[in-house]
Design an enzyme around this catalytic site. Structure first.
Site, mmCIF file in Angstrom:
data_model
loop_
_atom_site.group_PDB
_atom_site.id
_atom_site.type_symbol
_atom_site.label_atom_id
_atom_site.label_comp_id
_atom_site.label_asym_id
_atom_site.label_seq_id
_atom_site.Cartn_x
_atom_site.Cartn_y
_atom_site.Cartn_z
ATOM 1 N N ARG A 48 2.880 -1.482 10.943
ATOM 2 C CA ARG A 48 3.921 -1.562 11.901
ATOM 3 C C ARG A 48 4.252 -2.872 12.370
ATOM 4 O O ARG A 48 5.410 -3.235 12.724
ATOM 5 C CB ARG A 48 3.786 -0.603 12.988
ATOM 6 C CG ARG A 48 4.322 0.898 12.568
ATOM 7 C CD ARG A 48 3.480 1.847 13.545
ATOM 8 N NE ARG A 48 2.165 2.341 13.532
ATOM 9 C CZ ARG A 48 1.914 3.228 13.764
ATOM 10 N NH1 ARG A 48 2.439 4.068 14.370
ATOM 11 N NH2 ARG A 48 0.571 3.688 13.245
ATOM 12 N N THR A 105 -10.646 4.002 10.402
ATOM 13 C CA THR A 105 -10.589 3.357 11.838
ATOM 14 C C THR A 105 -9.997 3.826 12.918
ATOM 15 O O THR A 105 -9.720 3.285 14.089
ATOM 16 C CB THR A 105 -9.693 1.818 11.455
ATOM 17 O OG1 THR A 105 -8.497 2.213 11.100
ATOM 18 C CG2 THR A 105 -10.374 1.006 10.276
ATOM 19 N N LYS A 157 0.925 -1.319 -0.087
ATOM 20 C CA LYS A 157 0.056 -0.038 -0.096
ATOM 21 C C LYS A 157 0.817 1.389 -0.102
ATOM 22 O O LYS A 157 1.716 1.394 0.847
ATOM 23 C CB LYS A 157 -1.031 0.110 1.248
ATOM 24 C CG LYS A 157 -1.945 1.323 1.186
ATOM 25 C CD LYS A 157 -2.845 1.255 2.524
ATOM 26 C CE LYS A 157 -2.154 1.602 3.607
ATOM 27 N NZ LYS A 157 -1.764 3.088 3.775
ATOM 28 N N LYS A 200 -7.383 7.930 -1.262
ATOM 29 C CA LYS A 200 -8.606 8.337 -0.745
ATOM 30 C C LYS A 200 -9.304 9.789 -1.438
ATOM 31 O O LYS A 200 -9.615 10.934 -0.720
ATOM 32 C CB LYS A 200 -8.631 8.453 0.763
ATOM 33 C CG LYS A 200 -8.237 7.540 1.636
ATOM 34 C CD LYS A 200 -8.157 7.741 2.946
ATOM 35 C CE LYS A 200 -7.815 6.697 3.770
ATOM 36 N NZ LYS A 200 -6.327 6.418 3.678
ATOM 37 N N ASP A 229 -13.756 14.617 -4.122
ATOM 38 C CA ASP A 229 -13.679 15.914 -4.866
ATOM 39 C C ASP A 229 -14.996 15.961 -5.597
ATOM 40 O O ASP A 229 -15.812 15.060 -5.517
ATOM 41 C CB ASP A 229 -12.644 16.100 -5.817
ATOM 42 C CG ASP A 229 -12.259 17.555 -5.919
ATOM 43 O OD1 ASP A 229 -12.974 18.523 -6.075
ATOM 44 O OD2 ASP A 229 -11.244 17.972 -5.763
ATOM 45 N N ASP A 286 -3.443 4.307 -2.138
ATOM 46 C CA ASP A 286 -4.299 4.639 -1.094
ATOM 47 C C ASP A 286 -4.400 6.158 -0.832
ATOM 48 O O ASP A 286 -3.686 6.912 -0.025
ATOM 49 C CB ASP A 286 -3.840 4.173 0.393
ATOM 50 C CG ASP A 286 -4.890 4.370 1.410
ATOM 51 O OD1 ASP A 286 -6.004 4.608 1.287
ATOM 52 O OD2 ASP A 286 -4.176 4.359 2.826
#
Length: 235
Positions: A212, A121, A35, A64, A67, A62
């Site tokens: 991570r 999230t 990603k 997002k 508009d 990614d």
């Protein structure tokens, strides 16, 4: 489309290209996807995405997009030119925006998957109330998932904690991409609504975004192996 069977998408969230590529060299493109988010894309641009694709990795871009419909449709078309495997837009941009993006990609002989972000999230009930969403995060996620499905999306990005309820409404073909996945021994970091890899798959997740616990591991490939094995144990 790729024949990669892995459910894991490794989040490349690094401040520089060298750190990201050091991690990438330790991973296997047959065992995960990557990603690329806002920070790395802003720093390194389209050529970085093409570089990762050249190493054999499927890329989830990614960014997002959110508009007016024509602008988002054009941005999705530009992203598709990079050969990415998946990209995302915000479901809160509304039906016309999502439909415009889906229609633009449908004209391509080979198109990337297009998924819509529901509720981030990192957001709690108190957080979403501050921006005008009423009710629990899960209620809003379900509403936006329904809208995404009827607007032609391939799936949604959601917390694994909402995956089971969404899966029960949308069937098996609609993709559920879930950040907020952490092995039991990993810290939650800045995610609020988290779940283990096995539990996320059992709840109905299609793909798990993991950062991570892999990228900061002493042995990232071993950490990836462990997560893949946990997933396989419940499939």
């Amino acid at each position: 489309m790729s024949d990669n069977a892995s459910r894991v998408i490794v989040a490349l969230d690094f401040p520089d290209e060298t750190s990201a590529l050091e991690l990438v060299e330790k991973l296997d493109p047959g065992m995960c996807r990557l990603k690329v988010g806002k920070e790395m894309f802003t720093r390194l641009g389209p050529s970085f995405v093409e570089q990762l694709s050249g190493k054999g990795f499927d890329i989830f871009l990614d960014l997002k997009f959110h508009d007016i419909p024509n602008t988002v449709a054009a941005a999705c078309s530009a992203a598709a030119d990079l050969g990415v495997w998946m990209m995302n837009i915000h479901a809160s941009g509304g039906r016309r925006m999502m439909e415009a993006a889906a229609e633009r990609l449908a004209t391509r002989s080979e198109r990337p998957l297009l998924v819509a972000v529901t509720i981030l999230t990192s957001l709690s009930k108190e957080d979403i109330a501050e921006v005008g969403y009423h009710g629990e995060p899960a209620e809003n996620v379900l509403r936006l998932a329904d809208l995404s499905l009827s607007s032609g999306m391939d799936g949604v990005v959601c917390s694994p904690r909402e995956a089971s309820d969404i899966r029960g409404r949308v069937g098996n073909d609609f993709l559920l991409v879930t950040p907020g996945v952490r092995p039991l021994d990993a810290a939650a970091d800045d995610q609020r609504r988290v779940m283990t890899p096995a539990d996320a798959i059992n709840a109905g997740s299609s793909y798990l975004v993991v950062g991570r616990p892999i990228t900061a591991a002493t042995d990232p490939l071993q950490a990836l192996h462990a997560i893949n094995n946990e997933i396989l144990s419940v499939l």
